[in-house]
Write a protein that holds these residues in place. Sequence first.
Motif, PDB file in Angstrom:
ATOM      1  N   VAL A   1     -13.340  17.400  15.719  1.00  0.00           N
ATOM      2  CA  VAL A   1     -13.715  17.366  17.131  1.00  0.00           C
ATOM      3  C   VAL A   1     -13.933  15.911  17.527  1.00  0.00           C
ATOM      4  CG1 VAL A   1     -15.329  18.202  18.871  1.00  0.00           C
ATOM      5  CG2 VAL A   1     -14.862  19.587  16.833  1.00  0.00           C
ATOM      6  N   GLN A   2     -13.302  15.506  18.644  1.00  0.00           N
ATOM      7  CA  GLN A   2     -13.430  14.139  19.143  1.00  0.00           C
ATOM      8  C   GLN A   2     -13.614  14.162  20.645  1.00  0.00           C
ATOM      9  OE1 GLN A   2      -9.555  12.867  17.323  1.00  0.00           O
ATOM     10  NE2 GLN A   2     -10.691  10.996  16.837  1.00  0.00           N
ATOM     11  N   PRO A   3     -14.283  13.137  21.197  1.00  0.00           N
ATOM     12  CA  PRO A   3     -14.329  13.056  22.663  1.00  0.00           C
ATOM     13  C   PRO A   3     -12.934  12.748  23.208  1.00  0.00           C
ATOM     14  CG  PRO A   3     -15.281  11.094  21.665  1.00  0.00           C
ATOM     15  CD  PRO A   3     -15.025  12.059  20.547  1.00  0.00           C
ATOM     16  N   LEU A   4     -12.622  13.261  24.400  1.00  0.00           N
ATOM     17  CA  LEU A   4     -11.341  12.945  25.020  1.00  0.00           C
ATOM     18  C   LEU A   4     -11.308  11.459  25.348  1.00  0.00           C
ATOM     19  CD1 LEU A   4      -8.672  14.176  26.135  1.00  0.00           C
ATOM     20  CD2 LEU A   4      -9.824  14.263  28.369  1.00  0.00           C
ATOM     21  N   ALA A   5     -10.255  10.776  24.886  1.00  0.00           N
ATOM     22  CA  ALA A   5     -10.183   9.327  25.062  1.00  0.00           C
ATOM     23  C   ALA A   5      -9.839   8.967  26.500  1.00  0.00           C
ATOM     24  CB  ALA A   5      -9.128   8.756  24.124  1.00  0.00           C
ATOM     25  N   GLU A   6     -10.264   7.784  26.895  1.00  0.00           N
ATOM     26  CA  GLU A   6      -9.901   7.275  28.217  1.00  0.00           C
ATOM     27  C   GLU A   6      -8.421   6.905  28.241  1.00  0.00           C
ATOM     28  OE1 GLU A   6     -11.216   3.108  28.963  1.00  0.00           O
ATOM     29  OE2 GLU A   6     -12.256   3.346  27.033  1.00  0.00           O
ATOM     30  N   ARG A   7      -7.927   6.557  29.403  1.00  0.00           N
ATOM     31  CA  ARG A   7      -6.528   6.176  29.521  1.00  0.00           C
ATOM     32  C   ARG A   7      -6.320   4.779  28.947  1.00  0.00           C
ATOM     33  NH1 ARG A   7      -3.255   9.279  32.537  1.00  0.00           N
ATOM     34  NH2 ARG A   7      -4.220  10.910  33.819  1.00  0.00           N
ATOM     35  N   GLY A   8      -5.147   4.573  28.387  1.00  0.00           N
ATOM     36  CA  GLY A   8      -4.799   3.267  27.825  1.00  0.00           C
ATOM     37  C   GLY A   8      -3.399   3.319  27.261  1.00  0.00           C
ATOM     38  N   THR A   9      -3.013   2.287  26.560  1.00  0.00           N
ATOM     39  CA  THR A   9      -1.693   2.210  25.935  1.00  0.00           C
ATOM     40  C   THR A   9      -1.781   2.759  24.525  1.00  0.00           C
ATOM     41  OG1 THR A   9      -1.144   0.231  27.230  1.00  0.00           O
ATOM     42  CG2 THR A   9       0.209   0.675  25.287  1.00  0.00           C
ATOM     43  N   GLU A  10      -0.933   3.721  24.228  1.00  0.00           N
ATOM     44  CA  GLU A  10      -0.951   4.335  22.904  1.00  0.00           C
ATOM     45  C   GLU A  10       0.008   3.590  21.982  1.00  0.00           C
ATOM     46  OE1 GLU A  10      -0.128   8.496  23.245  1.00  0.00           O
ATOM     47  OE2 GLU A  10      -2.181   8.952  23.874  1.00  0.00           O
ATOM     48  N   LEU A  11      -0.522   3.103  20.857  1.00  0.00           N
ATOM     49  CA  LEU A  11       0.241   2.298  19.918  1.00  0.00           C
ATOM     50  C   LEU A  11       0.250   2.946  18.537  1.00  0.00           C
ATOM     51  CD1 LEU A  11      -1.264  -1.171  20.906  1.00  0.00           C
ATOM     52  CD2 LEU A  11       0.933  -0.214  21.668  1.00  0.00           C
ATOM     53  N   LEU A  12       1.139   2.452  17.716  1.00  0.00           N
ATOM     54  CA  LEU A  12       1.226   2.873  16.319  1.00  0.00           C
ATOM     55  C   LEU A  12       0.993   1.659  15.427  1.00  0.00           C
ATOM     56  CD1 LEU A  12       2.301   4.640  13.841  1.00  0.00           C
ATOM     57  CD2 LEU A  12       4.546   3.694  14.407  1.00  0.00           C
ATOM     58  N   ALA A  13       0.141   1.805  14.435  1.00  0.00           N
ATOM     59  CA  ALA A  13      -0.019   0.779  13.397  1.00  0.00           C
ATOM     60  C   ALA A  13      -0.048   1.498  12.061  1.00  0.00           C
ATOM     61  CB  ALA A  13      -1.298  -0.025  13.603  1.00  0.00           C
ATOM     62  N   GLY A  14       0.703   1.004  11.105  1.00  0.00           N
ATOM     63  CA  GLY A  14       0.741   1.674   9.815  1.00  0.00           C
ATOM     64  C   GLY A  14       1.242   0.776   8.722  1.00  0.00           C
ATOM     65  N   VAL A  15       1.276   1.323   7.527  1.00  0.00           N
ATOM     66  CA  VAL A  15       1.762   0.575   6.372  1.00  0.00           C
ATOM     67  C   VAL A  15       2.480   1.546   5.449  1.00  0.00           C
ATOM     68  CG1 VAL A  15      -0.369   0.857   5.032  1.00  0.00           C
ATOM     69  CG2 VAL A  15       1.134  -1.065   4.558  1.00  0.00           C
ATOM     70  N   VAL A  16       3.565   1.045   4.861  1.00  0.00           N
ATOM     71  CA  VAL A  16       4.318   1.807   3.872  1.00  0.00           C
ATOM     72  C   VAL A  16       4.438   0.944   2.629  1.00  0.00           C
ATOM     73  CG1 VAL A  16       6.493   2.931   3.305  1.00  0.00           C
ATOM     74  CG2 VAL A  16       5.614   3.030   5.640  1.00  0.00           C
ATOM     75  N   GLN A  17       4.134   1.506   1.484  1.00  0.00           N
ATOM     76  CA  GLN A  17       4.218   0.763   0.224  1.00  0.00           C
ATOM     77  C   GLN A  17       5.639   0.911  -0.331  1.00  0.00           C
ATOM     78  OE1 GLN A  17       2.301  -1.890  -1.897  1.00  0.00           O
ATOM     79  NE2 GLN A  17       0.835  -0.434  -1.067  1.00  0.00           N
ATOM     80  N   ASP A  18       6.459  -0.119  -0.158  1.00  0.00           N
ATOM     81  CA  ASP A  18       7.827  -0.081  -0.663  1.00  0.00           C
ATOM     82  C   ASP A  18       7.805  -0.335  -2.168  1.00  0.00           C
ATOM     83  OD1 ASP A  18      10.893  -0.494   0.494  1.00  0.00           O
ATOM     84  OD2 ASP A  18      10.537  -1.561  -1.370  1.00  0.00           O
ATOM     85  N   GLN A  19       8.596   0.439  -2.923  1.00  0.00           N
ATOM     86  CA  GLN A  19       8.557   0.332  -4.375  1.00  0.00           C
ATOM     87  C   GLN A  19       9.062  -1.022  -4.875  1.00  0.00           C
ATOM     88  OE1 GLN A  19      11.233   2.932  -6.434  1.00  0.00           O
ATOM     89  NE2 GLN A  19      12.858   2.737  -4.917  1.00  0.00           N
ATOM     90  N   VAL A  20       9.840  -1.707  -4.070  1.00  0.00           N
ATOM     91  CA  VAL A  20      10.375  -3.006  -4.473  1.00  0.00           C
ATOM     92  C   VAL A  20       9.653  -4.147  -3.768  1.00  0.00           C
ATOM     93  CG1 VAL A  20      12.428  -4.483  -4.477  1.00  0.00           C
ATOM     94  CG2 VAL A  20      12.629  -2.054  -5.022  1.00  0.00           C
TER      95      VAL A  20
END
Length: 896
Positions: free
Chosen positions: A763-782
């Motif tokens: 359960v979370q409060p409904l967020a205000e309006r804004g720009t939705e972004l993605l940030a992530g990381v992938v562990q490449d085997q090489v």
Amino acid sequence: MTDALGRPSIHALLADGTTVRIRAVEPEDHDQLHRLYEEMSPENLRMRFFAVSPHSAALAADHACEPPRSGHRALVAELRGRIIGLAEYDEGEERGSAELAVAVADRLHHHGVGTLLIEHLASAARADGLTCFVADALSENREVLRLFTDLGLRVTHRTDGPETRCTIALDQDDTYLEAVENRGRTADVASMEPLFRPRTVAVVGAGRRPGSVGRAVLRHLRTGDFTGRLFAVNPHAHALLGVPSYPAVTALPVPPDLVVIATPAAAVPSVAEDSGKAGAHALVVVSAGLDPAQAQALLTACRTHGMRLVGPNCLGVANTDPALRMDATFAAAHPSRGTAGIAVQSGGVGIALLDGLSRLGIGVSTFASLGDKYDVSGNDLLQWWENDGVTDLALLHLESFGNPRAFSRTARRVTRRMPLLTVDAGRTDAGRRAAASHSAAAATGTLTRQALFTQAGITATRSIGELLETAALFHAQPLPAGNKVAVVTNAGGAGVLAADACVEAGLLLPAPTPELVQDLLAVLPDGAAVGNPVDVTAAVTEDELRDCLDRLTTHRGVGAVVVALVPTAVAAATGDDLARAVTQGPGRRRIPVVLVRLEQDVPVRLLPAGEGGAIPSYAEPHAAARALAHAARRTAWLARPPGTRRTPDGIDTRRAHALADGWLTAHPDGGWLGPRTCAELLKCYGIPQSPWAWAETEDDAVRAAERLGGPDGRVVLKAYWPGLVHKSAQRAVHLDLRGESQVRGAYRDLRTRFAGLMSGAVVQPLAERGTELLAGVVQDQVFGPLVVFGLGGTATEVFADRAARLAPLTDLDVHDLITSPRCAPLLFGSAGSDPVDLDGLEQLLHRLSRMSEDLPQLAEADFNPVLATSGGLMVLDARARLLPCRPQDPYLRRLR
């Protein structure tokens, strides 16, 4: 055997290029360690123990060989089976601190043994969560005090009477990594002297049959006038091609520096072992088809006897230095002398580059076909070229990267001194599969490889032809002063083709200033059109064209000039040579000038120009434009500062390690973290998260909504079960819920639809309006961790608007991540909107980078969406997946 982290023992290079083995101490080492101390001089024993006692050696050996216990680690350096050094630490009462002790055999002082051992011990200590070493030394012991100071780590001293206590911080900052790189470069170059500057070469497998590979290599060495001593090894001949032959490597009259092996695969390991016993320092194995057991035996022989190895399954090596003239390859022709260094994995690509560079007149300094790349890699070649005093242009064709992070740091340094060009091979799935089967290379993703090239300043081309076209420009012309290009032509159609090619390559064709227009019209014939392109007409003379180019190349608004010429009867009738106007200008020009001649019979050639220079001449305008675009990108990259790594505050690495280790103990196969554990992990790195609560019943959900709903009471309900990844796609989210009845209804709906799966809800409060972004990381085997950033929300997969950079991120990498996606204008404020919290966004990416560095177990993390507003950033949904993975320090000096 394993090292201090439970990994197989490691081989590494001392300062003089000698190979040593670094491993954990074992009980059986007691006698050797006792002997190590007993053979020390009385003075060195006093420096080590502060006093000379008949029991010191035995007690020190006893301590090092104690059964494994928490808080104690001991490593030894071993040379040909004999222990030559010891480093150990014992954790003290102060959290994060350990007492350090080092001992090195007297005869090997000043060879880097102690430094290498401390580097490896420090890596183990960091993995154990330690933050510093402390070491006591006599104040007169300048050698050991200098040893600690020269590590590159932050060292503080406190002197109390005759003793000095040193505190050595274990942080791997840029100063330390640079010091490690410098030591590694010195050792690496020294180890490759026998490979690229051998005084004695032996070829094993050179037969009487004219078509044999070994015979071809022997012939090349002989006909290339190798200046050293040359031997063949063949038990059935006394001489081959006029070269003395011996029945075995061990029968040679002198130890060979370099042995070239061209025998059947089954014989390679025994020949390698004999070579080591005979005192060889380097091997080139052109043989192919080794099975895993043969491959391991070959590498074991090389490591045991301290031999560097090129191959197997390779074309060979060459050095055109006139003092050496070594061509140990079976290419069709000898490489011409020049200044380009070449390293390839594919022998066919190597032959094409040798031929192309020779045809262009650029020539070769050093060539290495790396083949399956068991040992010597592109990283080694970069360091060799950096120090050989000849190479000024490096060409690579690599299908795999053994240590991408070390390669990236080396390439960033080297490419500031010389252009580093490569072919971006394996851009497609089919290409990656072919690379993996062809050279035993691990398949690598396009996004990760492009991130490596971009961050390291490597010029990545898409074909061998493009590589040679670009090399011709880099070799012959200065870099452009930006990406503004002027096109000059004597035929309108050719000018249009050149202009289109430049724009399509990302170059700009600005209109000339009024002053430049008047300047050009004053020297051009009537009817000339002074725009961009500049149409000088078919009536232009050689002198008029030369004057035109002189004015363009001195104008500050022009970064490069493309001259597109076609042969005309007018020029033929007057005897004018328009190409000569391009090549014979008044001395070297300030900016690059390239020629396009549509009638040219080869893709690119270098035309001799004034003062010993050359002008690249292309048969096709797109080739000239691509080369100029690569050069303009290099100009921009060189103008950027190197970038610095930031260390975010408020990070609890020790707690993060404990959390990851504890979770993997309970889940040995790994998997996705639950909401609580994931939130705890983000908290370790100070990553801001939306408030949330866990609900396992309707009543839980209602109470959480009352607490979190805020003034308007609106909340979001998200179902959760292990393995759930895409909540929106599963319709496992209810938005904008208000009041008890809506919350209960939403929870009941989720529980009904996902019966047997759902373990609870967030359960979370409904967020205000804004720009939705993605940030992530992938562990490449090489390549290691890859940080990804871009447009987030439910449309992230549809638009695929994202950029990626390899960790660790510098401030410039973070800037590039933020500005590269198409959504970047939204972040900086567009259409009257306020910019988002850019400082907070930078902090988020730095913290994510640090998390990916600290935790090799972090297979992937996905923050989507990250809500960005002018007031701050908030991660609304976070997922993280852990997999069992032994930590490996990517900057630790070791051989492959």
